[in-house]
Scaffold this active site. Sequence first.
Site, PDB file in Angstrom:
ATOM      1  N   ASN A 102     127.665  42.599 191.005  1.00 38.29           N
ATOM      2  CA  ASN A 102     127.429  42.428 189.563  1.00 38.29           C
ATOM      3  C   ASN A 102     128.737  42.201 188.791  1.00 38.29           C
ATOM      4  O   ASN A 102     128.816  41.312 187.942  1.00 38.29           O
ATOM      5  CB  ASN A 102     126.687  43.645 188.997  1.00 38.29           C
ATOM      6  N   THR A 110     126.779   5.164 153.256  1.00 37.97           N
ATOM      7  CA  THR A 110     125.979   6.381 153.121  1.00 37.97           C
ATOM      8  C   THR A 110     124.544   5.896 153.215  1.00 37.97           C
ATOM      9  O   THR A 110     124.235   4.779 152.779  1.00 37.97           O
ATOM     10  CB  THR A 110     126.219   7.107 151.776  1.00 37.97           C
ATOM     11  N   HIS A 111     123.682   6.675 153.829  1.00 35.88           N
ATOM     12  CA  HIS A 111     122.303   6.242 154.105  1.00 35.88           C
ATOM     13  C   HIS A 111     122.280   4.958 154.944  1.00 35.88           C
ATOM     14  O   HIS A 111     121.318   4.207 154.901  1.00 35.88           O
ATOM     15  CB  HIS A 111     121.506   6.012 152.813  1.00 35.88           C
ATOM     16  N   SER A 155     121.039  -7.555 181.402  1.00 33.58           N
ATOM     17  CA  SER A 155     119.613  -7.332 181.596  1.00 33.58           C
ATOM     18  C   SER A 155     119.164  -8.106 182.825  1.00 33.58           C
ATOM     19  O   SER A 155     119.715  -9.171 183.128  1.00 33.58           O
ATOM     20  CB  SER A 155     118.860  -7.815 180.361  1.00 33.58           C
ATOM     21  N   LYS A 201     122.040 -10.733 177.442  1.00 34.79           N
ATOM     22  CA  LYS A 201     122.195  -9.335 177.024  1.00 34.79           C
ATOM     23  C   LYS A 201     123.477  -8.689 177.518  1.00 34.79           C
ATOM     24  O   LYS A 201     123.953  -8.944 178.603  1.00 34.79           O
ATOM     25  CB  LYS A 201     121.006  -8.497 177.541  1.00 34.79           C
ATOM     26  N   ASN A 238     124.211  -4.725 177.208  1.00 27.63           N
ATOM     27  CA  ASN A 238     123.657  -3.480 176.670  1.00 27.63           C
ATOM     28  C   ASN A 238     124.697  -2.365 176.664  1.00 27.63           C
ATOM     29  O   ASN A 238     125.462  -2.234 177.617  1.00 27.63           O
ATOM     30  CB  ASN A 238     122.430  -3.057 177.488  1.00 27.63           C
ATOM     31  N   GLU A 249     124.867   4.736 175.133  1.00 27.88           N
ATOM     32  CA  GLU A 249     123.520   5.318 175.056  1.00 27.88           C
ATOM     33  C   GLU A 249     123.410   6.574 175.912  1.00 27.88           C
ATOM     34  O   GLU A 249     122.729   7.534 175.546  1.00 27.88           O
ATOM     35  CB  GLU A 249     122.480   4.288 175.511  1.00 27.88           C
ATOM     36  N   TYR A 259     122.476  44.470 184.671  1.00 23.35           N
ATOM     37  CA  TYR A 259     122.213  43.208 185.365  1.00 23.35           C
ATOM     38  C   TYR A 259     120.738  43.065 185.720  1.00 23.35           C
ATOM     39  O   TYR A 259     120.095  44.010 186.176  1.00 23.35           O
ATOM     40  CB  TYR A 259     123.044  43.143 186.657  1.00 23.35           C
ATOM     41  N   GLN A 286     121.165  35.258 187.349  1.00 27.42           N
ATOM     42  CA  GLN A 286     121.618  34.284 188.348  1.00 27.42           C
ATOM     43  C   GLN A 286     121.364  32.850 187.855  1.00 27.42           C
ATOM     44  O   GLN A 286     122.043  31.927 188.274  1.00 27.42           O
ATOM     45  CB  GLN A 286     120.875  34.547 189.662  1.00 27.42           C
TER      46      GLN A 286
HETATM   47  N1  ARG Z   1     123.853  35.883 193.210  1.00 25.11           N
HETATM   48  C1  ARG Z   1     123.923  36.821 192.154  1.00 25.11           C
HETATM   49  C2  ARG Z   1     124.118  36.121 190.801  1.00 25.11           C
HETATM   50  O1  ARG Z   1     124.490  35.007 190.791  1.00 25.11           O
HETATM   51  C3  ARG Z   1     125.047  37.767 192.357  1.00 25.11           C
HETATM   52  C4  ARG Z   1     124.800  39.120 191.783  1.00 25.11           C
HETATM   53  C5  ARG Z   1     123.722  39.773 192.511  1.00 25.11           C
HETATM   54  N2  ARG Z   1     123.598  41.125 192.210  1.00 25.11           N
HETATM   55  C6  ARG Z   1     122.564  41.818 192.622  1.00 25.11           C
HETATM   56  N3  ARG Z   1     122.535  43.045 192.322  1.00 25.11           N
HETATM   57  N4  ARG Z   1     121.574  41.255 193.270  1.00 25.11           N
HETATM   58  O2  ARG Z   1     123.856  36.689 189.753  1.00 25.11           O
END
Ligand code: ARG
Length: 444
Positions: A94, A139-140, A261, A267, A269, A274, A301, A306
Amino acid sequence: MREINASIPFDKRLWKQDIAGSKAHVTMLAIQGIVSGEDAQAITEGLSRIAAEYERDGVPVNMDLEDIHMVTESRLAELIGPAAGRLHTARSRNDQVATDFRLWVRDAIDEVDAGLKALQQALIARASEHVDAVMPGFTHLQSAQPVTLGHHLMAYVEMLKRDRSRFADARARMNRNPLGSAALAGTGFPIDRHHTAQALGFDGPTDNSLDSVSDRDFALDYLMAATQCSLHLSRLAEEFVIWASQPFGFVKLPDAYSTGSSIMPQKRNPDAAELVRGHAGRIMGCMTALCVTMKGLPLAYSKDMQDDKPPVFEAHDLLGLSIAAMTGMVETVTFRTDRMRALAESGYATATDLADWLVREGDIPFRDAHHITGRAVKLAEERGVPLSDLPLTDLQAIDARITNGVYAVLTVDASVASRRSHGGTAPDQVRARIAQAQAELEAE
Ligand code: ARG
């Protein structure tokens, strides 16, 4: 489960940061006497070997090992044996992932900043070529008052300056080290979080372990800055699309950034422009995705987090492409300044100058001057001529206070030259701003 659970297909992009974080961690563990110097050295050498392997062959996507942290640790065990198991002392995935990802986003910001600086330089270079080139200001999307192309291009330099400052703010705010927060509550091992912070280039450790593993503000800060930046790129792209259309004809886009095109041979483009415009929508989508992922999460967490990486990676790739394409276009586009001038002269864009002249020279209240000018524009329209072609007698028939002196302000050049207020379009003002902006970039 294996497929939904694994993040290795995308978080392999964190490998450099993961190895740097692990090296800093194990060095600190050794200094604190938590692991032996011998084990720490074996771990560090093993990590260097793994880095070389990843560099050469890429990261193996082993779905059973879930993520970059486990893939690397398992390879370390293959290389150095049981000592590998000591690396994860006083650490959790974590705080590990929070650290890796911060380091990655910090690098991403540095990359974006360099790209934006190059785009600013390209805009400034083209602006300096066209400080005196008169074009219609809108403007506009209606002809409003003449401006210069140099002034118009410099408007984007200001936007990019703000974008860069937003990225810099985000970088400064995120630069604290979550490593050592462990799973959520901190650790009982006598670690030194200041040491790892320094080793990884952070300004110091974060101050609350729960916040540290739950916080993805840094990723959101990045995405929000990226979104706002992409809006600016998209507006410039939109202008290129409009300017390249035949009725405008203000620019000829370079072949390298256009396509033909398959059916219409004439053309050309503006595809790159875009796509820059299109990418802004996707970048904003990435920002929205992570906001919605985070909004309902209790501390600390949760695995939802993830899902933080794909939108950040996607937005970063799209932004990088957009900046590069826009820089290439700005550098190589052909501005058709004759066409711009002709349109500036045909759109009664100096009507405000006539009104201002009446205020200045005739001491007429602006609202009355506006009305008198409206009548002059109507007459010119009926005759199909520019304001400057109306004979004095006709102008005096509208208002007797008009004199010959008025013709001096009715040309587009006189109009832009007169707008000398700070930040105005007068060429001497624009030249000064260009010099200042160049000096600012050189001083960085
Ligand atoms: N793969 C996890 C992530 O990207 C790592 C952390 C995972 N922690 C856990 N307690 N499962 O967040």
